[in-house]
Write a protein that holds these residues in place. Sequence first.
Motif, PDB file in Angstrom:
ATOM      1  N   ASP A  37       0.848  -1.191   0.000  1.00 53.88           N
ATOM      2  CA  ASP A  37       0.000   0.000   0.000  1.00 53.88           C
ATOM      3  C   ASP A  37       0.889   1.248   0.000  1.00 53.88           C
ATOM      4  O   ASP A  37       1.395   1.648   1.046  1.00 53.88           O
ATOM      5  CB  ASP A  37      -0.904   0.001   1.233  1.00 53.88           C
ATOM      6  N   PRO A  38       1.094   1.890  -1.160  1.00 51.33           N
ATOM      7  CA  PRO A  38       1.973   3.061  -1.258  1.00 51.33           C
ATOM      8  C   PRO A  38       1.560   4.223  -0.362  1.00 51.33           C
ATOM      9  O   PRO A  38       2.391   5.067  -0.027  1.00 51.33           O
ATOM     10  CB  PRO A  38       1.874   3.451  -2.739  1.00 51.33           C
ATOM     11  N   THR A  39       0.284   4.272   0.044  1.00 49.99           N
ATOM     12  CA  THR A  39      -0.152   5.388   0.884  1.00 49.99           C
ATOM     13  C   THR A  39       0.394   5.309   2.302  1.00 49.99           C
ATOM     14  O   THR A  39       0.269   6.265   3.071  1.00 49.99           O
ATOM     15  CB  THR A  39      -1.687   5.457   0.949  1.00 49.99           C
ATOM     16  N   ILE A  40       1.006   4.184   2.652  1.00 51.94           N
ATOM     17  CA  ILE A  40       1.602   4.053   3.978  1.00 51.94           C
ATOM     18  C   ILE A  40       2.801   4.993   4.126  1.00 51.94           C
ATOM     19  O   ILE A  40       3.064   5.506   5.223  1.00 51.94           O
ATOM     20  CB  ILE A  40       2.034   2.594   4.236  1.00 51.94           C
ATOM     21  N   ALA A  41       3.521   5.240   3.046  1.00 52.11           N
ATOM     22  CA  ALA A  41       4.714   6.100   3.118  1.00 52.11           C
ATOM     23  C   ALA A  41       4.372   7.507   3.612  1.00 52.11           C
ATOM     24  O   ALA A  41       4.944   7.971   4.607  1.00 52.11           O
ATOM     25  CB  ALA A  41       5.428   6.144   1.764  1.00 52.11           C
ATOM     26  N   PRO A  42       3.447   8.216   2.968  1.00 52.25           N
ATOM     27  CA  PRO A  42       3.088   9.532   3.504  1.00 52.25           C
ATOM     28  C   PRO A  42       2.440   9.441   4.882  1.00 52.25           C
ATOM     29  O   PRO A  42       2.560  10.365   5.691  1.00 52.25           O
ATOM     30  CB  PRO A  42       2.121  10.103   2.465  1.00 52.25           C
ATOM     31  N   GLY A  43       1.772   8.316   5.161  1.00 51.31           N
ATOM     32  CA  GLY A  43       1.174   8.144   6.471  1.00 51.31           C
ATOM     33  C   GLY A  43       2.207   8.131   7.581  1.00 51.31           C
ATOM     34  O   GLY A  43       2.033   8.770   8.626  1.00 51.31           O
ATOM     35  N   LEU A  44       3.304   7.421   7.368  1.00 52.48           N
ATOM     36  CA  LEU A  44       4.374   7.352   8.366  1.00 52.48           C
ATOM     37  C   LEU A  44       5.072   8.702   8.517  1.00 52.48           C
ATOM     38  O   LEU A  44       5.421   9.114   9.634  1.00 52.48           O
ATOM     39  CB  LEU A  44       5.385   6.278   7.977  1.00 52.48           C
ATOM     40  N   LEU A  45       5.269   9.385   7.407  1.00 53.81           N
ATOM     41  CA  LEU A  45       5.918  10.692   7.467  1.00 53.81           C
ATOM     42  C   LEU A  45       5.055  11.691   8.238  1.00 53.81           C
ATOM     43  O   LEU A  45       5.549  12.452   9.075  1.00 53.81           O
ATOM     44  CB  LEU A  45       6.177  11.192   6.041  1.00 53.81           C
ATOM     45  N   ARG A  46       3.765  11.663   7.970  1.00 54.75           N
ATOM     46  CA  ARG A  46       2.851  12.556   8.677  1.00 54.75           C
ATOM     47  C   ARG A  46       2.803  12.207  10.164  1.00 54.75           C
ATOM     48  O   ARG A  46       2.761  13.086  11.027  1.00 54.75           O
ATOM     49  CB  ARG A  46       1.453  12.449   8.061  1.00 54.75           C
ATOM     50  N   MET A  47       2.794  10.905  10.478  1.00 55.02           N
ATOM     51  CA  MET A  47       2.769  10.494  11.866  1.00 55.02           C
ATOM     52  C   MET A  47       3.980  11.040  12.626  1.00 55.02           C
ATOM     53  O   MET A  47       3.874  11.522  13.751  1.00 55.02           O
ATOM     54  CB  MET A  47       2.730   8.964  11.976  1.00 55.02           C
ATOM     55  N   PHE A  48       5.139  10.958  11.982  1.00 56.21           N
ATOM     56  CA  PHE A  48       6.357  11.435  12.628  1.00 56.21           C
ATOM     57  C   PHE A  48       6.285  12.936  12.887  1.00 56.21           C
ATOM     58  O   PHE A  48       6.651  13.421  13.958  1.00 56.21           O
ATOM     59  CB  PHE A  48       7.570  11.094  11.770  1.00 56.21           C
ATOM     60  N   PHE A  49       5.792  13.690  11.895  1.00 58.89           N
ATOM     61  CA  PHE A  49       5.655  15.133  12.077  1.00 58.89           C
ATOM     62  C   PHE A  49       4.694  15.445  13.218  1.00 58.89           C
ATOM     63  O   PHE A  49       4.974  16.286  14.076  1.00 58.89           O
ATOM     64  CB  PHE A  49       5.171  15.785  10.783  1.00 58.89           C
ATOM     65  N   HIS A  50       3.549  14.767  13.246  1.00 57.29           N
ATOM     66  CA  HIS A  50       2.572  15.017  14.296  1.00 57.29           C
ATOM     67  C   HIS A  50       3.124  14.641  15.667  1.00 57.29           C
ATOM     68  O   HIS A  50       2.782  15.280  16.673  1.00 57.29           O
ATOM     69  CB  HIS A  50       1.290  14.233  14.017  1.00 57.29           C
ATOM     70  N   ASP A  51       3.960  13.633  15.721  1.00 64.85           N
ATOM     71  CA  ASP A  51       4.584  13.259  16.986  1.00 64.85           C
ATOM     72  C   ASP A  51       5.558  14.340  17.441  1.00 64.85           C
ATOM     73  O   ASP A  51       5.489  14.829  18.575  1.00 64.85           O
ATOM     74  CB  ASP A  51       5.314  11.922  16.836  1.00 64.85           C
ATOM     75  N   CYS A  52       6.439  14.741  16.564  1.00 68.91           N
ATOM     76  CA  CYS A  52       7.485  15.703  16.927  1.00 68.91           C
ATOM     77  C   CYS A  52       6.917  17.074  17.255  1.00 68.91           C
ATOM     78  O   CYS A  52       7.452  17.782  18.114  1.00 68.91           O
ATOM     79  CB  CYS A  52       8.504  15.833  15.792  1.00 68.91           C
ATOM     80  N   PHE A  53       5.846  17.477  16.589  1.00 69.11           N
ATOM     81  CA  PHE A  53       5.352  18.839  16.744  1.00 69.11           C
ATOM     82  C   PHE A  53       4.655  19.056  18.085  1.00 69.11           C
ATOM     83  O   PHE A  53       4.470  20.190  18.510  1.00 69.11           O
ATOM     84  CB  PHE A  53       4.383  19.174  15.602  1.00 69.11           C
ATOM     85  N   VAL A  54       4.277  17.992  18.764  1.00 65.24           N
ATOM     86  CA  VAL A  54       3.547  18.150  20.019  1.00 65.24           C
ATOM     87  C   VAL A  54       4.505  18.306  21.199  1.00 65.24           C
ATOM     88  O   VAL A  54       4.652  19.393  21.755  1.00 65.24           O
ATOM     89  CB  VAL A  54       2.576  16.976  20.237  1.00 65.24           C
ATOM     90  N   ASN A  55       5.174  17.258  21.567  1.00 62.90           N
ATOM     91  CA  ASN A  55       6.100  17.343  22.710  1.00 62.90           C
ATOM     92  C   ASN A  55       7.475  16.786  22.369  1.00 62.90           C
ATOM     93  O   ASN A  55       8.147  16.201  23.216  1.00 62.90           O
ATOM     94  CB  ASN A  55       5.523  16.590  23.920  1.00 62.90           C
ATOM     95  N   GLY A  56       7.885  16.957  21.121  1.00 61.08           N
ATOM     96  CA  GLY A  56       9.164  16.417  20.695  1.00 61.08           C
ATOM     97  C   GLY A  56       9.004  15.016  20.146  1.00 61.08           C
ATOM     98  O   GLY A  56       7.945  14.388  20.241  1.00 61.08           O
ATOM     99  N   CYS A  57      10.075  14.500  19.571  1.00 59.84           N
ATOM    100  CA  CYS A  57      10.038  13.198  18.888  1.00 59.84           C
ATOM    101  C   CYS A  57      10.185  12.070  19.897  1.00 59.84           C
ATOM    102  O   CYS A  57      11.231  11.433  20.013  1.00 59.84           O
ATOM    103  CB  CYS A  57      11.160  13.138  17.842  1.00 59.84           C
ATOM    104  N   ASP A  58       9.097  11.806  20.639  1.00 57.85           N
ATOM    105  CA  ASP A  58       9.163  10.849  21.745  1.00 57.85           C
ATOM    106  C   ASP A  58       8.206   9.672  21.590  1.00 57.85           C
ATOM    107  O   ASP A  58       8.013   8.901  22.531  1.00 57.85           O
ATOM    108  CB  ASP A  58       8.872  11.562  23.071  1.00 57.85           C
ATOM    109  N   ALA A  59       7.593   9.536  20.409  1.00 50.88           N
ATOM    110  CA  ALA A  59       6.661   8.438  20.120  1.00 50.88           C
ATOM    111  C   ALA A  59       5.410   8.469  20.985  1.00 50.88           C
ATOM    112  O   ALA A  59       4.691   7.472  21.073  1.00 50.88           O
ATOM    113  CB  ALA A  59       7.350   7.075  20.255  1.00 50.88           C
ATOM    114  N   SER A  60       5.094   9.601  21.595  1.00 47.09           N
ATOM    115  CA  SER A  60       3.869   9.687  22.394  1.00 47.09           C
ATOM    116  C   SER A  60       2.628   9.541  21.530  1.00 47.09           C
ATOM    117  O   SER A  60       1.545   9.220  22.039  1.00 47.09           O
ATOM    118  CB  SER A  60       3.827  11.008  23.169  1.00 47.09           C
ATOM    119  N   ILE A  61       2.766   9.734  20.224  1.00 50.91           N
ATOM    120  CA  ILE A  61       1.663   9.550  19.295  1.00 50.91           C
ATOM    121  C   ILE A  61       1.219   8.085  19.239  1.00 50.91           C
ATOM    122  O   ILE A  61       0.098   7.773  18.839  1.00 50.91           O
ATOM    123  CB  ILE A  61       2.082  10.013  17.878  1.00 50.91           C
ATOM    124  N   LEU A  62       2.095   7.167  19.682  1.00 52.37           N
ATOM    125  CA  LEU A  62       1.797   5.734  19.612  1.00 52.37           C
ATOM    126  C   LEU A  62       1.061   5.210  20.832  1.00 52.37           C
ATOM    127  O   LEU A  62       0.563   4.081  20.827  1.00 52.37           O
ATOM    128  CB  LEU A  62       3.093   4.945  19.446  1.00 52.37           C
TER     129      LEU A  62
END
Length: 301
Positions: free
Chosen positions: A56-81
Motif C-alpha cells: 500500500d503506497p499510501t503508507i509512506a506519507p502516512g508514516l511521514l505525517r505520523m512522525f511530524f505530528h509526533d514531533c510537533f507536540v512534545n518532541g520526537c518521543d513516540a507519544s503519538i503511539l
Amino acid sequence: MEVFSHSKTPILFVVFLATFITLALGQGTRVGFYQTTCPRVETVVRASVQSAVRSDPTIAPGLLRMFFHDCFVNGCDASILIDGPSSEKIALPNSQLRGFDVIDAAKRQLEATCPGVVSCADILALAARDSVVLTGGTSWPVPTGRRDGLVSQASDTVNLPAFNDPVSIQIRKFTDKNLNTQDLVALSGAHTIGTAACVLFRYRLYNFNNTNGPDPTIDQAFLPQLRTLCPDGGDATRRVGLDTGSVNNFDNSYFANLRSGRGVLESDAALWSNPTTQRLVQRFLGLRGLLGLTFNVEFGR
C-alpha cells in the motif's frame, strides 16, 4: 549542512526533513547508537516499511505525517503511539493517521532479537526516513538514542498546523516550536506525497468564505478537476492527491503546483499568496538560482 542540487528533483527540502529527523540533539543521540546492542535495527525497520509500502503506497506519507505530528507536540518521543481514552492518537488531527501497524511490526521483531533496547521513537524516526527514500527521496544517516515519552494527551495537539490556517497562524505555530518561516515552507514540502480528504478543502471549490463561489486563488483550469473529484454533496471521505500529477513521488513538484494555483489545502495555497513565504517557495523551485541552503533545526532549544 550545506546541500547542492541541479536536478529537477532537488534535495534541498529532502535534507531539511533529514534535519527534522535529527531533532533530538542534546539528548544523547548519535549515528550508530545501536551498533553493539542491536546492530540490525535499521535493516529490520526498513524491511517493515518496504513490505508495507509495497502492499500500500499510501503508507509512506502516512508514516511521514505520523512522525511530524509526533514531533510537533512534545518532541520526537513516540507519544503519538500511546493508546488511551485521552491520548494524542484519538485527537481529531490524528484521527486519520496511518502506519501504526508498521511501527508495531518492527517493534515486535526487534523485541525478539534485542528485547528492551530500541525505543519506539527511534523506530518511528527511521521509518519516516525510509518512507522518503522509498518514494524517491534521498537517504541520510539518522542519529538514534531517543527515549520514549510516557505522557500523551489529546489536548496537547491543539497547536498542530491545520488545513485552513492562514500564513500568520502557521508562522506563529512554528515559531512556538523554535522553527522559522523557512522551516515552515520546507516542511510543508512533505505534502509532495500523500492525499487529503475532500472534507478538508471542498469548501474552497463551491462556497469559499460564504461567497457562493470558489477560492479565486485556485487555477481556473484546475478547478473542474477538483470539482469532479469532490462534487458538492459527494463523499466527504474521498481522498485527493496533495501534489497533483506526482502524488507518490518525493520531488519538488509540490512547490511548482503552489506557484500554478494548484495547492489543494488552503494552508498550502496560502504559502504562494503571502509575499514572505512565496519567496521561499521560489527558492525551493530554484527560480532565483539558489544552489544551497543551510539548515540547523532543533525543537525545544
